[in-house]
Design an enzyme around this catalytic site. Structure first.
Site, PDB file in Angstrom:
ATOM      1  CD  GLN A 235       1.406  -9.205  -2.452  1.00  0.00           C
ATOM      2  OE1 GLN A 235       1.553 -10.037  -2.999  1.00  0.00           O
ATOM      3  NE2 GLN A 235      -0.967  -8.496  -2.823  1.00  0.00           N
TER       4      GLN A 235
ATOM      5  CB  ALA B 159      -3.260  -6.585  -5.185  1.00  0.00           C
ATOM      6  N   GLY B 160      -4.335  -4.387  -3.213  1.00  0.00           N
ATOM      7  CA  GLY B 160      -5.627  -3.061  -4.283  1.00  0.00           C
ATOM      8  C   GLY B 160      -4.842  -2.020  -4.327  1.00  0.00           C
ATOM      9  CG  HIS B 161      -2.204  -2.309  -6.881  1.00  0.00           C
ATOM     10  ND1 HIS B 161      -1.446  -2.960  -7.914  1.00  0.00           N
ATOM     11  CD2 HIS B 161      -2.161  -2.281  -5.788  1.00  0.00           C
ATOM     12  CE1 HIS B 161      -0.758  -3.560  -7.040  1.00  0.00           C
ATOM     13  NE2 HIS B 161      -1.023  -3.779  -5.717  1.00  0.00           N
ATOM     14  CB  THR B 162      -6.013   3.599  -4.902  1.00  0.00           C
ATOM     15  OG1 THR B 162      -6.740   2.668  -4.054  1.00  0.00           O
ATOM     16  CG2 THR B 162      -7.331   4.941  -5.128  1.00  0.00           C
TER      17      THR B 162
ATOM     18  CG  ASP C 152      -2.302  -1.294   1.269  1.00  0.00           C
ATOM     19  OD1 ASP C 152      -2.178  -1.942   0.276  1.00  0.00           O
ATOM     20  OD2 ASP C 152      -2.430  -1.059   2.778  1.00  0.00           O
TER      21      ASP C 152
ATOM     22  CE  LYS D  65       2.599  -2.182  -4.371  1.00  0.00           C
ATOM     23  NZ  LYS D  65       2.438  -2.227  -3.100  1.00  0.00           N
TER      24      LYS D  65
END
Ligand code: GDP
Ligand code: IMO
Ligand code: MG
Length: 427
Positions: free
Chosen positions: A224, A39-42, A13, A16
């Site tokens: 990650q 994964a949680g990608h903003t 977090d 990236k």
């Protein structure tokens, strides 16, 4: 543009996706090489916020090829949901491809992950319960299904005849969970085959070869972070893949010579979700302030993130094992109203007074360690509108230059807000 890998240098977090999206402008091929929908990608672009889990963060640009690589684990229903969400936003998905060698997360993987987290008495990791660990376990045990298997009834049946008796015994006897019939799994696989059909890329070798031969630019997107790496992280409180720079090769099909730069993304402080050691964690009101100002809540699970001061000890380690050539430092704007900013430069063992200048890989002693801090003066102004390094307040520049000195690694990008535009290229 050189071929670049973007990795997380902390516990995930770090921002990236923001950096990947930014660099994707100049890339032709963007590859997600490990992890799954943990994964949680903003990405915040053109006034909109996009959240990605599996699909490479470069997808927002038309005409780019985005590959979900062989090193990933893919939960079909989650993939489908993400695709539907992007279609609703009218995002062009014609460049999206999935490696037939990516591993499928089957329902039993998420069920076992859920069991281990909820019912097991000991050893809770605080996972995202997306079946990541059990899927990678089966991949290594050579009893997993790959996306390519879905298109060969013969291969599928042959594999299931080996996998299912073993899996069912395990599900029933070890976990007390529901078992699966071959017919049931074949029907599931038929459904999955349809989900992946528009995207599965059996010609991935020709594709990679073509891009390489034509000197096209490749951007590798990590998920990650180094401290969650299964080999180098705070084991066992880690994920089950290799987020380090080296993971880009095993997870994509390109060799190390294809990589020119590894950019490690790090926040100006540290966050962590889930269990595990965290020497600079702040459980006081400073930690709460960082969480509030930095909106530190998980993209995938919504869990509040644990917050703490910047840890230069783990970061130095990440520079080494992550293979960083430079750092993208994000979220320094979160400190705009802070009078003082601390940086942990060493650890001290509370029992013996022993000082650790390098990261101790024996995580069981971390509970006895306390941070040794140096303190920096804040800059007391809003920096979110600044776009040039020399326009940053003197104290912010001093702080950044001190970090470069401690880490012996250049900071190439400074991020002063979530938006694509809120970025300073330091050069
Ligand atoms: P990732 O998993 O590394 O891609 O990061 P996440 O998307 O999980 O979390 C990073 C969060 O920080 C997101 O909400 C981003 O929009 C936000 N963000 C990224 N860079 C910055 C920055 O420089 N400043 C601020 N305030 N927010 C940022
Ligand atoms: P991105 O790509 C932060 C953490 C989980 C847990 C551990 C193992 O958004 O940075 P897993 O479900 O992978 O078996 O969980 O790893 N974790 C993350 N933490 N960001 C992530 O991804 C993470 N992916 C997994 O919280 O501690
Ligand atoms: Mg995230």
């Amino acid at each position: 543009m050189a071929n670049k890998v973007v990795i997380g240098a902390q516990w995930g977090d770090e921002g990236k996706a923001k950096i990947t999206d930014l660099l994707a402008q100049d890339a032709d091929l963007i590859i997600r090489y490990q992890g799954g929908c943990n994964a949680g990608h903003t990405v915040v672009a053109n006034g909109k916020t996009f959240k990605f889990h599996l699909i490479p963060s470069g997808i927002l640009y038309k005409g780019k090829t985005c590959l979900i690589g062989n090193g990933t684990v893919v939960l079909p229903e989650y993939f489908e949901q993400e695709i539907e969400g992007l279609k609703k936003e009218n995002i062009d998905l014609s460049g999206l491809k999935v490696s037939p060698l990516a591993t499928i997360t089957m329902p039993w993987h998420t069920e076992v992950d859920g069991y281990s987290e909820d019912k097991a008495q000991k050893g809770k990791i605080g996972t995202t319960k997306k079946g990541i660990g059990p899927t990678y376990t089966d991949k290594m045990a050579r009893i997993a299904l790959k996306i390519g298997d879905l298109y060969s009834k013969e291969a599928l049946e042959e594999k299931l005849d080996v996998i299912l008796p073993l899996k069912n015994k395990q599900l029933e006897k070890v976990y007390g969970l529901k078992t699966y019939s071959k017919e049931e799994v074949l029907a599931l696989c038929e459904k999955y085959a349809k989900i992946f059909e528009p995207y599965v890329c059996f010609e991935w070798q020709e594709l990679l070869q073509k891009f390489k031969k034509e000197g096209k630019k490749v951007l590798f997107e990590g998920a990650q972070g180094v401290m969650l790496d299964v080999d180098f992280g705070t084991y066992p409180f880690v994920t089950s893949s290799n987020p380090i720079g080296g993971g880009a090769c095993t997870g994509s099909g390109y060799g190390p010579k294809m990589i020119d730069e590894v950019i490690g993304v790090a926040k100006a402080y540290v966050t962590r979700v889930g269990e595990g050691p965290f020497v600079t964690e702040l459980t006081d009101e400073i930690g709460d302030t960082i969480r509030e100002v930095g909106h530190e809540f998980g993209v995938t699970t919504g869990r509040p993130r644990r917050c703490g001061w910047f840890d230069a000890v783990t970061m130095k380690y990440a520079c080494l094992v992550g293979g960083l050539t430079s750092i993208a430092l994000t979220k320094i704007d979160v400190f705009d109203k802070f009078d003082e900013i601390k940086v942990c430069t060493a650890y001290k063992d509370k029992r013996s007074g022993k000082i650790y200048n390098s990261y101790p890989t024996d995580v069981y002693i971390h509970k006895y360690l306390e941070p040794v801090y140096e303190t920096h003066s804040g800059w007391g102004q809003d920096i979110t509108g600044i776009r040039k390094y020399e326009d940053l307040p003197e104290n912010a520049r001093k702080y950044l230059e001190r970090l470069e000195e401690i880490l012996d690694t250049p900071i190439s990008i400074v991020s002063v807000g979530p938006d694509r535009e809120q970025t300073i290229f330091k050069g």
